[in-house]
Design a protein around this motif. Structure first.
Motif, PDB file in Angstrom:
ATOM      1  N   TRP A 128       0.853  -1.192   0.000  1.00 32.51           N
ATOM      2  CA  TRP A 128       0.000   0.000   0.000  1.00 32.51           C
ATOM      3  C   TRP A 128       0.890   1.244   0.000  1.00 32.51           C
ATOM      4  O   TRP A 128       1.787   1.378   0.822  1.00 32.51           O
ATOM      5  CB  TRP A 128      -0.901  -0.011   1.230  1.00 32.51           C
ATOM      6  N   ALA A 129       0.630   2.162  -0.923  1.00 37.48           N
ATOM      7  CA  ALA A 129       1.405   3.389  -1.036  1.00 37.48           C
ATOM      8  C   ALA A 129       0.555   4.580  -0.586  1.00 37.48           C
ATOM      9  O   ALA A 129      -0.684   4.521  -0.654  1.00 37.48           O
ATOM     10  CB  ALA A 129       1.860   3.592  -2.474  1.00 37.48           C
ATOM     11  N   PRO A 130       1.180   5.660  -0.150  1.00 30.89           N
ATOM     12  CA  PRO A 130       0.403   6.832   0.304  1.00 30.89           C
ATOM     13  C   PRO A 130      -0.596   7.329  -0.736  1.00 30.89           C
ATOM     14  O   PRO A 130      -1.714   7.742  -0.381  1.00 30.89           O
ATOM     15  CB  PRO A 130       1.495   7.869   0.582  1.00 30.89           C
ATOM     16  N   GLU A 131      -0.224   7.284  -2.010  1.00 31.08           N
ATOM     17  CA  GLU A 131      -1.141   7.783  -3.045  1.00 31.08           C
ATOM     18  C   GLU A 131      -2.374   6.896  -3.212  1.00 31.08           C
ATOM     19  O   GLU A 131      -3.387   7.333  -3.778  1.00 31.08           O
ATOM     20  CB  GLU A 131      -0.420   7.919  -4.384  1.00 31.08           C
ATOM     21  N   ASP A 132      -2.311   5.659  -2.731  1.00 26.88           N
ATOM     22  CA  ASP A 132      -3.487   4.781  -2.829  1.00 26.88           C
ATOM     23  C   ASP A 132      -4.658   5.311  -2.018  1.00 26.88           C
ATOM     24  O   ASP A 132      -5.818   5.037  -2.345  1.00 26.88           O
ATOM     25  CB  ASP A 132      -3.128   3.360  -2.360  1.00 26.88           C
ATOM     26  N   GLY A 133      -4.358   6.051  -0.961  1.00 27.93           N
ATOM     27  CA  GLY A 133      -5.441   6.592  -0.148  1.00 27.93           C
ATOM     28  C   GLY A 133      -6.273   7.634  -0.857  1.00 27.93           C
ATOM     29  O   GLY A 133      -7.422   7.874  -0.477  1.00 27.93           O
ATOM     30  N   ALA A 134      -5.703   8.254  -1.902  1.00 25.57           N
ATOM     31  CA  ALA A 134      -6.425   9.282  -2.647  1.00 25.57           C
ATOM     32  C   ALA A 134      -7.047   8.752  -3.935  1.00 25.57           C
ATOM     33  O   ALA A 134      -7.742   9.492  -4.636  1.00 25.57           O
ATOM     34  CB  ALA A 134      -5.468  10.427  -2.987  1.00 25.57           C
ATOM     35  N   VAL A 140     -10.402  -0.737   1.281  1.00 25.77           N
ATOM     36  CA  VAL A 140      -9.783  -1.657   2.233  1.00 25.77           C
ATOM     37  C   VAL A 140     -10.867  -2.431   2.965  1.00 25.77           C
ATOM     38  O   VAL A 140     -11.901  -1.858   3.355  1.00 25.77           O
ATOM     39  CB  VAL A 140      -8.898  -0.905   3.255  1.00 25.77           C
ATOM     40  N   VAL A 141     -10.629  -3.702   3.147  1.00 26.01           N
ATOM     41  CA  VAL A 141     -11.463  -4.539   4.010  1.00 26.01           C
ATOM     42  C   VAL A 141     -10.672  -4.838   5.268  1.00 26.01           C
ATOM     43  O   VAL A 141      -9.534  -5.315   5.192  1.00 26.01           O
ATOM     44  CB  VAL A 141     -11.860  -5.849   3.299  1.00 26.01           C
ATOM     45  N   LEU A 142     -11.256  -4.533   6.409  1.00 26.67           N
ATOM     46  CA  LEU A 142     -10.634  -4.854   7.694  1.00 26.67           C
ATOM     47  C   LEU A 142     -11.159  -6.205   8.147  1.00 26.67           C
ATOM     48  O   LEU A 142     -12.309  -6.331   8.579  1.00 26.67           O
ATOM     49  CB  LEU A 142     -10.962  -3.782   8.730  1.00 26.67           C
ATOM     50  N   LEU A 167      -5.478   6.344   6.574  1.00 26.56           N
ATOM     51  CA  LEU A 167      -5.069   6.090   5.190  1.00 26.56           C
ATOM     52  C   LEU A 167      -5.477   7.207   4.241  1.00 26.56           C
ATOM     53  O   LEU A 167      -5.330   7.067   3.021  1.00 26.56           O
ATOM     54  CB  LEU A 167      -5.644   4.760   4.711  1.00 26.56           C
ATOM     55  N   GLY A 168      -5.987   8.301   4.769  1.00 29.73           N
ATOM     56  CA  GLY A 168      -6.305   9.451   3.934  1.00 29.73           C
ATOM     57  C   GLY A 168      -7.743   9.545   3.476  1.00 29.73           C
ATOM     58  O   GLY A 168      -8.044  10.258   2.513  1.00 29.73           O
ATOM     59  N   GLY A 169      -8.644   8.835   4.130  1.00 29.23           N
ATOM     60  CA  GLY A 169     -10.058   8.922   3.788  1.00 29.23           C
ATOM     61  C   GLY A 169     -10.567   7.804   2.906  1.00 29.23           C
ATOM     62  O   GLY A 169     -11.724   7.835   2.473  1.00 29.23           O
ATOM     63  N   GLY A 195     -17.348   1.182  -7.150  1.00 31.48           N
ATOM     64  CA  GLY A 195     -16.263   1.527  -8.055  1.00 31.48           C
ATOM     65  C   GLY A 195     -14.881   1.303  -7.485  1.00 31.48           C
ATOM     66  O   GLY A 195     -13.878   1.685  -8.103  1.00 31.48           O
ATOM     67  N   ARG A 196     -14.802   0.675  -6.316  1.00 28.67           N
ATOM     68  CA  ARG A 196     -13.520   0.425  -5.660  1.00 28.67           C
ATOM     69  C   ARG A 196     -13.073  -1.004  -5.995  1.00 28.67           C
ATOM     70  O   ARG A 196     -13.383  -1.958  -5.279  1.00 28.67           O
ATOM     71  CB  ARG A 196     -13.661   0.599  -4.144  1.00 28.67           C
ATOM     72  N   HIS A 197     -12.350  -1.146  -7.097  1.00 27.25           N
ATOM     73  CA  HIS A 197     -11.981  -2.476  -7.578  1.00 27.25           C
ATOM     74  C   HIS A 197     -10.599  -2.923  -7.115  1.00 27.25           C
ATOM     75  O   HIS A 197     -10.260  -4.101  -7.267  1.00 27.25           O
ATOM     76  CB  HIS A 197     -12.054  -2.505  -9.109  1.00 27.25           C
ATOM     77  N   ARG A 198      -9.790  -2.031  -6.604  1.00 31.09           N
ATOM     78  CA  ARG A 198      -8.469  -2.393  -6.060  1.00 31.09           C
ATOM     79  C   ARG A 198      -8.614  -2.440  -4.543  1.00 31.09           C
ATOM     80  O   ARG A 198      -8.518  -1.423  -3.855  1.00 31.09           O
ATOM     81  CB  ARG A 198      -7.403  -1.383  -6.488  1.00 31.09           C
ATOM     82  N   VAL A 199      -8.886  -3.623  -4.033  1.00 28.48           N
ATOM     83  CA  VAL A 199      -9.226  -3.776  -2.615  1.00 28.48           C
ATOM     84  C   VAL A 199      -8.110  -4.514  -1.884  1.00 28.48           C
ATOM     85  O   VAL A 199      -7.715  -5.617  -2.273  1.00 28.48           O
ATOM     86  CB  VAL A 199     -10.557  -4.531  -2.440  1.00 28.48           C
ATOM     87  N   ALA A 200      -7.627  -3.887  -0.834  1.00 33.15           N
ATOM     88  CA  ALA A 200      -6.632  -4.510   0.044  1.00 33.15           C
ATOM     89  C   ALA A 200      -7.328  -5.044   1.288  1.00 33.15           C
ATOM     90  O   ALA A 200      -8.347  -4.496   1.728  1.00 33.15           O
ATOM     91  CB  ALA A 200      -5.568  -3.489   0.433  1.00 33.15           C
ATOM     92  N   VAL A 201      -6.779  -6.090   1.844  1.00 38.07           N
ATOM     93  CA  VAL A 201      -7.317  -6.667   3.082  1.00 38.07           C
ATOM     94  C   VAL A 201      -6.326  -6.411   4.213  1.00 38.07           C
ATOM     95  O   VAL A 201      -5.167  -6.844   4.153  1.00 38.07           O
ATOM     96  CB  VAL A 201      -7.584  -8.177   2.931  1.00 38.07           C
ATOM     97  N   ALA A 202      -6.784  -5.674   5.228  1.00 42.45           N
ATOM     98  CA  ALA A 202      -6.000  -5.443   6.438  1.00 42.45           C
ATOM     99  C   ALA A 202      -6.299  -6.562   7.424  1.00 42.45           C
ATOM    100  O   ALA A 202      -7.461  -6.936   7.626  1.00 42.45           O
ATOM    101  CB  ALA A 202      -6.338  -4.087   7.045  1.00 42.45           C
ATOM    102  N   SER A 203      -5.265  -7.081   8.050  1.00 39.84           N
ATOM    103  CA  SER A 203      -5.392  -8.265   8.906  1.00 39.84           C
ATOM    104  C   SER A 203      -5.481  -7.862  10.370  1.00 39.84           C
ATOM    105  O   SER A 203      -4.477  -7.540  11.001  1.00 39.84           O
ATOM    106  CB  SER A 203      -4.182  -9.178   8.680  1.00 39.84           C
TER     107      SER A 203
END
Length: 261
Positions: A128-134, A140-142, A167-169, A195-203
């Motif tokens: 995850w990069a800082p620009e991903d938050g914008a 993100v799925v927690l 993560l910047g909103g 429209g959020r197709h790039r989804v990260a999973v936080a563990s």
């Protein structure tokens, strides 16, 4: 001078209640070792404090056995993130069966900024990069274990909201691997519908195990590792310990220092 300071700290630590960190337990052989590494960090932060690991089930040492071996004062710090059945029922029942021990139960690890720091760092380690938050395409799925207790669900939602702010909103949806809804795939689909197709999973797991592995396998993009021995998590364990003791620990430390003089 340094010798006198260390002597005073040692005298104060002699009056400090034992910290019993209580994990759930797992059949994954890495789990107990990971919690052990976390507690090694706790000991580094608080030298001289008696810190012990216990498990509710599946792994030795079991909480009942640890409590049976102790007398005096102790604080149970649940290595859990919300006040579900284990915190509200299993831990008090274990203490009731150990009348020789004067003990109290600390709050679960979440929600707290230190927990969010650890979650964000693990996401960054996964890519995850800082620009991903914008980005309008990311979400993100927690992922956490889940509970039927409404207080537990409320706390996990609060952790998700705090992580989103960190993560910047970016939208962060809570999801569960058992006992509650939505599941991780359901939360992923809910984000995709927005429209959020790039989804990260936080563990939101302290250690590797079946549930953490299941959540990671369901990640369509990035999957963060369990929190393990993250420095912020070690600080949070001690914060919950100190919080549980409140003014009692302060009075005993002052008395110990006075004796050391």
């Amino acid at each position: 001078m340094l010798g006198r300071i260390l002597a005073r700290r040692g005298a104060a630590d002699a009056y400090a209640p034992t910290l019993i960190a209580v994990g759930h337990g797992s059949r994954d052989p890495r789990a107990a070792a990971t919690l052990g590494a976390l507690l090694d960090r706790v000991r580094e932060l608080r030298p001289g404090l008696d810190v012990r690991l216990a498990h509710i089930e599946l792994n030795a040492p079991l909480l009942t056995d640890v409590l049976a071996d102790l007398t005096g004062d102790a604080v149970l710090v649940p290595l859990l993130f919300a006040p579900g059945y284990h915190v509200k029922h299993d831990l008090p029942a274990a203490l009731a069966a150990a009348p020789a021990l004067r003990a109290r139960i600390a709050a679960p690890l979440g929600p707290h900024p230190l927990l969010v720091e650890a979650l964000a760092d693990r996401l960054a380690e996964a890519g995850w990069a800082p620009e991903d938050g914008a980005s309008p395409a990311t979400g993100v799925v927690l992922a956490s274990a889940g509970s039927r207790d409404p207080d537990s669900a409320a706390d996990i939602r609060r952790i998700a909201a705090l992580l989103g702010e960190r993560l910047g909103g970016v939208p962060v949806l809570p999801a569960y691997t058992s006992a509650a809804a939505p599941t991780v795939p359901e939360a992923v689909r809910a984000l995709a519908a927005r429209g959020r197709h790039r989804v990260a999973v936080a563990s939101c797991f302290t250690a590797p195990g079946r549930f953490a592995a299941r959540a990671a396998a369901q990640a369509p993009w990035l999957a963060a590792a369990p929190l393990g021995p993250h420095p912020a998590l070690a600080r949070l364990v001690l914060h919950r310990y100190d919080e549980a003791l409140s003014g009692t620990r302060t009075r005993r430390r002052a008395a110990a220092l006075a004796v050391a003089r």
